[in-house]
Write an enzyme that holds these catalytic residues in place. Sequence first.
Site, PDB file in Angstrom:
ATOM      1  N   ASN B 385       0.813  -1.198   0.000  1.00 31.21           N
ATOM      2  CA  ASN B 385       0.000   0.000   0.000  1.00 31.21           C
ATOM      3  C   ASN B 385       0.858   1.264   0.000  1.00 31.21           C
ATOM      4  OD1 ASN B 385      -1.896   2.009   0.365  1.00 31.21           O
ATOM      5  ND2 ASN B 385      -3.050   0.935   1.934  1.00 31.21           N
ATOM      6  N   ASP B 386       1.479   1.549   1.126  1.00 32.44           N
ATOM      7  CA  ASP B 386       2.215   2.811   1.225  1.00 32.44           C
ATOM      8  C   ASP B 386       3.363   2.916   0.226  1.00 32.44           C
ATOM      9  OD1 ASP B 386       0.555   3.613   3.292  1.00 32.44           O
ATOM     10  OD2 ASP B 386       1.817   2.708   4.822  1.00 32.44           O
ATOM     11  N   VAL B 387       3.985   1.771  -0.096  1.00 32.79           N
ATOM     12  CA  VAL B 387       5.146   1.828  -0.990  1.00 32.79           C
ATOM     13  C   VAL B 387       4.748   2.086  -2.452  1.00 32.79           C
ATOM     14  CG1 VAL B 387       6.579   0.382   0.489  1.00 32.79           C
ATOM     15  CG2 VAL B 387       5.227  -0.674  -1.331  1.00 32.79           C
ATOM     16  N   ALA B 426       0.948   3.740   7.252  1.00 30.32           N
ATOM     17  CA  ALA B 426       1.052   5.188   7.380  1.00 30.32           C
ATOM     18  C   ALA B 426      -0.306   5.794   7.713  1.00 30.32           C
ATOM     19  CB  ALA B 426       1.612   5.800   6.110  1.00 30.32           C
TER      20      ALA B 426
END
Lengths: 96, 459
Positions: B385-387, B426
Site C-alpha cells: 500500500n504505502d510503498v 502510514a
Amino acid sequence: MTLLVAITLFALAVFLGLELITKVPATLHTPLMSGSNAISGITLIGALVSAGTDHSTLTTALGVAAVALATINVVGGFLVTDRMLAMFRTRRKRES
Amino acid sequence: MTFPDVIAVGYLVAAVLFILGLKALGRPRTARRGNLLGASGMFVAIAVTLFDRSIVDFRFLALGIAIGALIGALLALKVQMTGMPELVALFNGFGGAASVLVAGATFLEVVDTGAVDGQLAVAVAATVLIGAVTFTGSLVAFGKLRESLRWNGFPGLDFVRALTGVASLALVVAVVAQPDTLGWFWGLVAAGLLLGILGTIAIGGADMPVVIALLNAFSGVAASSTGFVLDNSLLIIAGSLVGASGLVLTQIMCKAMNRSIFDVVFSKAVTVVRGSHDDAYGDGVTSTSAEEVAMLLEVASRVVIVPGYGLAVAQAQHAVRELMTILEGTGAEVVFGIHPVAGRMPGHMNVLLAEAEIDYEHLLEMDRVNPMFAQTDVTIVIGANDVVNPSARDDADSPIAGMPILDVDDSGTVIVIKRSLSPGFAGIPNPLFVADNTLMLFGDGKQAVLDIVAALLEG
C-alpha cells in the site's frame, strides 16, 4: 592487550564492516542479517570461559545460561541462513 | 607453541574467516559459501577456546551447548519463511542477553577477588546497558511481529523513557565510580531491560525493518563491548564487523522510508488518520473481477508484480509462482518489483519468493524496475500500500512525502489486490486506488491470485 590496541582493533573492524557491506543487493539483506547475527554469537567463546571457570555457583550458572543462549544464536543463525540461501537459485542452476 | 599462542592464532584464523564470510554473503553466487565460512570461523574459535587453561569443568559447557544447539536447530529448521523476521529478532535478543550474562559473570568474579579497575568497569557497564536494551527490545519486536503484543505504550511514554535513559547513564557512572557496590550493577541491569521495552514499545509495523536492522547492529556492538570486558580480540573484531554491517542496513532501510533513525526510535510516527477510509475515496474506485483481470493478462506482454507484507500474511507466494508460470507460458515477461522496505525485515519479500522457487533474476530492486513501468501493460499490486502511494511523490504536504515509491501508476493498468480500502501502516488514503488506470480486486491475496489462475486456465 592494552586499551589502545583494543580500540585500534575496534576502529579498524568497524571501517572494514562498513566497506564489506555497502554494495549488497536487497535480495540478500535477510540472509545477511541472519548470517551476521550468527557471527555476533561469538560471545559464546566468552561464555565458555565464564561457564568453565571454577569461581562461584552464581557465575557458573550465569555462564551456562550465556552458553545456551549464545549457542542458540550461533547454531540457529547459521542453520537458518543456510536454509534460506539454499532456496536462492538462478535459472541456470535449476536446469542443470 | 604454547596454549596462549594456539588460541591467538586460532582467533586470527577465525577473524579472517568471518571477514571472508561476510564478504561472500554479499553476493548471490557466493552467499551460501560465505555463510559456511562464517560457521567454520565460529567452529575454529570455539575449538581453540577450549584450550583456555581457566576452563576447569567441561560438564557445564557441554550441558549449555547441548541445550542451545537443540533449541537453535529446532527453531531454525521449523520456522516458516513468513516468520523469518520474528526469528531474527529473537536471535538478536539472545545474543544481547548472552553478552549481559558474560559481562555480569566476569564482573561479579572480579569484584569478589577485589581487582576491579576503571577500564573494566566502563566496559562492563557499557556491555550490560547495550546488551540489556538489545534483549528486551528484541523481545518486544518479536511480540509485535507475531502480533501477540498489541500494546503501543501509554501517555507520557516519552517522558518516562527519557527519565529511564538518564537514570541508566547515571547508573553507568555509579557502577564505574563504585564498582564494589553491587546494587548499582543490578540497578543498571534493570534500567537497561526497562529501557529496551520503552524504546521499542511505540514502534509500529512499518518501522520494523529499521528496528530489526538496528537491533542487529546492537547485538554486534554488545559482543564487541564484551570483548573489551574479557580483553578478547576476536570478540572485538567480530562484534564490530556485525555492528557496522547492521548500521549500514539500518541506513539503507531509513533511506528507503525517508526517515531518520531518530524519527523511528522516538517514533515520530507519520500522522495516523483514524476512522473509516471507505468514504475517503467516494465513487472513484473501480472494482474488477478475476475473469476481467485474466483477460487483461492474456494480452499483456510485460507484467510486473509488486508484493507487500499482505502477500506474506496471505501465504500467496506459491499461488503467485503459479500465475507467473502460466503467464510466461503465453510469452509474457514477468518480473517482480520489490521495494526495499516491503515486508517486515530487509529483503523479506525476496526470501518468500525464493521459497516459491522464483529465480532471483526476476526480483528487481526499485531503481531497476521504476523505469520499466512506462512500458508495462499490467502491474499487479498484492498486499502493498504505502510503498505504491503516489502522494509520496506528488503531494509535498503528505505525511510520507519524499519516501521513494514504486511508480506503478506509470503502467497501462494497475490491478490492486486488497481485502478492503483500509489504509496501510502510514494511515493515509492512497490516491492510486481511484486512479483512472487502477482496478481494485477485493479479496484475500492468495484466493484472488488462485481465481485469476483458474480464469486464465479456463480462457
